[in-house]
Motif scaffolding. Structure first.
Motif, short mmCIF file in Angstrom:
data_model
loop_
_atom_site.label_atom_id
_atom_site.label_comp_id
_atom_site.label_asym_id
_atom_site.label_seq_id
_atom_site.Cartn_x
_atom_site.Cartn_y
_atom_site.Cartn_z
N ALA A 66 32.23 31.14 53.77
CA ALA A 66 33.60 30.74 53.43
C ALA A 66 33.75 30.51 51.93
CB ALA A 66 33.97 29.46 54.18
N PRO A 67 34.88 30.92 51.36
CA PRO A 67 35.14 30.61 49.96
C PRO A 67 35.35 29.10 49.79
CG PRO A 67 37.05 31.62 51.02
CD PRO A 67 35.94 31.69 51.99
N PRO A 68 35.04 28.55 48.63
CA PRO A 68 34.71 29.23 47.37
C PRO A 68 33.23 29.49 47.17
CG PRO A 68 34.96 26.89 46.95
CD PRO A 68 35.24 27.08 48.42
N PHE A 69 32.41 29.23 48.19
CA PHE A 69 30.96 29.37 48.00
C PHE A 69 30.47 30.80 48.21
CE2 PHE A 69 32.00 25.14 49.72
CZ PHE A 69 31.66 24.38 48.62
N GLY A 70 31.18 31.56 49.01
CA GLY A 70 30.76 32.94 49.27
C GLY A 70 31.52 33.93 48.42
N ILE A 71 31.06 35.18 48.47
CA ILE A 71 31.73 36.27 47.77
C ILE A 71 32.85 36.80 48.64
CG2 ILE A 71 31.42 38.59 46.83
CD1 ILE A 71 28.48 37.85 46.34
N VAL A 72 34.02 36.93 48.06
CA VAL A 72 35.17 37.41 48.83
C VAL A 72 35.80 38.62 48.17
CG1 VAL A 72 35.70 35.15 49.83
CG2 VAL A 72 36.79 35.83 47.68
N LEU A 73 36.35 39.48 49.01
CA LEU A 73 37.23 40.55 48.56
C LEU A 73 38.64 40.20 49.04
CD1 LEU A 73 35.10 43.71 49.49
CD2 LEU A 73 35.17 42.49 47.31
N VAL A 74 39.61 40.43 48.19
CA VAL A 74 40.99 40.04 48.51
C VAL A 74 41.89 41.27 48.37
CG1 VAL A 74 42.88 38.47 48.00
CG2 VAL A 74 40.51 37.74 47.58
N VAL A 75 42.62 41.56 49.45
CA VAL A 75 43.56 42.68 49.43
C VAL A 75 44.98 42.11 49.48
CG1 VAL A 75 44.31 44.82 50.53
CG2 VAL A 75 41.91 44.11 50.69
N ASP A 76 45.63 42.12 48.33
CA ASP A 76 47.06 41.79 48.29
C ASP A 76 47.80 43.01 47.76
OD1 ASP A 76 46.29 41.79 45.65
OD2 ASP A 76 47.19 39.85 45.13
N ARG A 77 49.08 42.88 47.51
CA ARG A 77 49.85 44.05 47.09
C ARG A 77 49.32 44.63 45.78
NH1 ARG A 77 54.82 40.81 48.83
NH2 ARG A 77 55.64 41.88 50.68
N LEU A 78 48.94 43.77 44.84
CA LEU A 78 48.47 44.23 43.54
C LEU A 78 47.17 45.02 43.66
CD1 LEU A 78 48.62 44.37 40.48
CD2 LEU A 78 47.58 42.08 40.38
N SER A 79 46.18 44.46 44.31
CA SER A 79 44.89 45.15 44.43
C SER A 79 45.02 46.42 45.25
CB SER A 79 43.84 44.22 45.03
OG SER A 79 44.23 43.75 46.31
N ALA A 80 45.84 46.39 46.29
CA ALA A 80 46.03 47.59 47.12
C ALA A 80 46.69 48.72 46.32
CB ALA A 80 46.88 47.25 48.34
N LEU A 81 47.67 48.38 45.50
CA LEU A 81 48.33 49.40 44.68
C LEU A 81 47.35 50.02 43.69
CD1 LEU A 81 50.96 50.85 43.79
CD2 LEU A 81 51.26 49.01 42.11
N MET A 82 46.50 49.19 43.09
CA MET A 82 45.55 49.70 42.11
C MET A 82 44.50 50.62 42.78
SD MET A 82 46.80 48.49 39.37
CE MET A 82 45.55 49.05 38.23
N VAL A 83 44.02 50.22 43.95
CA VAL A 83 43.06 51.05 44.67
C VAL A 83 43.70 52.39 45.05
CG1 VAL A 83 41.76 51.25 46.84
CG2 VAL A 83 41.67 49.13 45.53
N PHE A 84 44.94 52.36 45.49
CA PHE A 84 45.65 53.59 45.86
C PHE A 84 45.85 54.48 44.64
CE2 PHE A 84 49.67 55.95 46.39
CZ PHE A 84 49.37 56.66 47.56
N THR A 85 46.23 53.91 43.51
CA THR A 85 46.43 54.69 42.28
C THR A 85 45.14 55.38 41.87
OG1 THR A 85 48.13 53.11 41.55
CG2 THR A 85 47.18 54.56 39.88
N ALA A 86 44.02 54.65 41.95
CA ALA A 86 42.72 55.22 41.59
C ALA A 86 42.32 56.33 42.55
CB ALA A 86 41.66 54.13 41.57
N ALA A 87 42.60 56.15 43.84
CA ALA A 87 42.22 57.15 44.84
C ALA A 87 42.99 58.46 44.63
CB ALA A 87 42.47 56.61 46.24
N VAL A 88 44.28 58.36 44.34
CA VAL A 88 45.08 59.57 44.10
C VAL A 88 44.57 60.30 42.86
CG1 VAL A 88 47.38 60.42 43.48
CG2 VAL A 88 47.14 58.66 45.24
N LEU A 89 44.30 59.55 41.79
CA LEU A 89 43.80 60.16 40.56
C LEU A 89 42.45 60.84 40.81
CD1 LEU A 89 44.16 60.47 37.45
CD2 LEU A 89 42.81 58.37 37.21
N ALA A 90 41.56 60.17 41.54
CA ALA A 90 40.25 60.73 41.83
C ALA A 90 40.36 61.98 42.70
CB ALA A 90 39.38 59.69 42.52
#
Length: 512
Positions: A66-90
């Motif tokens: 559980a956070p804040p002690f563990g490592i977390v990945l967070v998917v919100d609108r901002l991170s999802a948009l950036m991942v999508f932008t990178a995927a299209v470019l790639a």
């Protein structure tokens, strides 16, 4: 727990390892594995962005800590948009690469996927130290990609790139150590809470850490005065690599948005909006110098590299305005500029291949064999990157200009952004007329552009039209995204209230 959140990191990692082990195998096998992987990553990125439309924030706790002690990945609108932008470019960069821009033994495909692992991890991580780790992963991959194809120019620019980024990495570690020494945490959501409740005695160290991070992220984003590594590095890289590198500066910009809205945003107490006084003048200077560099450039690829700096300055100005409307415009323009600059690098390669020894120098040379076709695409690409209506660049700039609130902001933004656009028109007009009109009475001995590579460029350029035609839903998404990002409590609550999956509810658990 939504395991899809870790897929953008795991898929390129496993693909990179598989391709690395298969180096030297038939090229068709390498290409097939690489392309199937990027299609899968694009599908995952699409699923992630669709999953955030309703405003949900997904928190993935690795190892079920559980956070804040563990490592977390967070998917919100901002991170999802950036991942999508990178995927299209790639996707389009690899599409172009497989059209005879790769070799069986050069490891291009494996390193591209390691780069994507670092890029996606940086966008998704909710931990400051792991942001550093993913930065290092993508930087190590980028060092290798920069040298793809060899040559003295690439080695020289690569050396500057490596040395500057090593210095930036050292500063990142120092900044993270300072912030950890004060707050006792590296989880960004938890750090935001600690910074907001910091005592006056802790403020000087927190200020030092915050400003050091701004230097680091400014270096990654190519912000003045730390932009001089970019033009030669991007101009000397091979075409698919240069196109992929268009996402690199956006990682620095993403980090600025994330850290200075979440940790040092409006709710950070005495340290609220600490970066804003620096961002505004640096953004305008970056914009002005980028446009000046584009006008002064005597090589086409170098000119495009300076256009990347122009986009960085424009995006920094939007971030510095520090309001929801400006952030929405910034993110819309970020997607546009990433894809169109990538398309320009690919298009420049097609043009260079038909100019013989003249290459990409903006001087009178032999006529381009497919002058009408490539010239038309260059005109469309230029109109898109300048921001001519009705393409997406115009919409993004208009939204940004409308978002300026104070009279001073309005004056300087309108003056410098419009002047920079005029300079870009002049620069690209000179380049286009020299390359396609003021030619010698001969055609260089060159093959026609590969149809597949040409189609990749056409599809990338059509994205500018797509962003315009789909403007209403895209803008509504970026507006909701900006509102979510500018409300850090939503992110903090989602992360810190996350409960680990209990043993009783874990899959396969035994029940009485």
């Amino acid at each position: 727990m939504n395991h899809l959140a870790i897929a953008p990191v795991l898929i390129p990692l496993l693909t990179g390892i598989l391709l690395l082990l298969g180096t030297g195998r038939p090229l068709v096998i390498q290409r097939s594995i690489s392309f199937l992987s990027i299609v899968a990553q694009l599908a995952v990125a699409t699923a992630l962005i669709l999953g955030t439309v309703g405003g949900d924030i997904t928190v993935y706790a690795l190892g079920n800590w559980a956070p804040p002690f563990g490592i977390v990945l967070v998917v919100d609108r901002l991170s999802a948009l950036m991942v999508f932008t990178a995927a299209v470019l790639a996707f389009f960069s690899l599409w172009y690469a497989v059209r005879d821009n790769d070799k069986p033994a050069d490891s291009l495909h494996s390193v591209v996927h390691f780069l994507l692992m670092g890029v996606n991890g940086a966008f998704l991580t909710g931990d400051l130290f792991n942001l550093f780790v993913f930065f290092e992963v993508l930087l190590i991959a980028s060092y290798t990609l920069l040298l793809h194809g060899g040559g003295a120019a690439r080695i020289k620019s690569g050396l500057h790139y490596v040395l500057l980024n090593l210095a930036g990495s050292s500063l990142f570690l120092l900044a993270a150590a300072i912030l950890y020494s004060v707050t006792g945490t590296l989880n960004m959501a938890d750090m935001a809470v600690k910074v907001a409740n910091a005592s006056p005695a802790q403020a000087p160290l927190l200020t030092a850490g915050a400003l050091l991070l701004l230097v680091v992220f400014g270096l990654k984003a190519a912000m003045v005065p730390m932009y001089f590594w970019l033009p030669r590095a991007y101009a000397s890289a091979s075409a698919p690599v240069a196109a992929m590198f268009c996402i690199m500066t956006k990682i620095g910009l993403y980090a600025i948005i994330r850290v200075y809205t979440l940790i040092f945003g409006a709710e950070a107490g005495a340290l609220a909006n600490i970066a804003q006084p620096f961002l505004w003048p640096l953004a305008l200077v970056t914009l002005a110098l980028g446009a000046t560099g584009a006008l002064a450039a005597r090589e086409l690829r170098l000119q495009i590299a300076y256009l990347v700096i122009v986009s960085v300055g424009t995006l920094l100005a939007g971030i510095a305005l520090n309001n929801t409307a400006a952030l929405s415009a910034t993110l819309y323009y970020l997607v546009h500029s990433t894809w169109i600059c990538g398309a320009l690098f690919l298009l420049a390669d097609l043009i260079v291949r038909q100019r013989g020894a003249t290459a990409d120098r903006i001087i009178t040379g032999p006529a381009v064999r497919q002058a009408v076709k490539l010239g038309g695409l260059f005109f469309i690409a230029s109109a898109a990157i300048i921001g001519m209506p009705p393409l997406s660049g115009f919409i993004g700039k208009l939204m940004m200009l409308s978002a300026a609130e104070s009279e001073q902001q309005t004056f300087w933004l309108w003056a410098i952004l419009l002047l920079a656009s005029f300079v870009m028109i002049t620069a690209l007009s000179r380049s286009g007329s020299t390359i396609f009109w003021r030619t010698e009475n001969r055609v260089a001995k060159a093959d026609k552009a590969d149809r597949g590579a040409l189609l990749a460029v056409i599809c990338m350029l059509s994205l500018a039209l797509f962003l315009s035609l789909a403007g209403d839903p895209v803008v509504r998404f970026t507006q909701a995204l900006a509102k979510q990002t500018m409300t850090p409590a939503l992110y903090i609550d989602a992360v810190l209230s996350h409960e680990p999956v209990s043993r009783a509810h874990a899959p396969g658990a035994q029940h009485d």
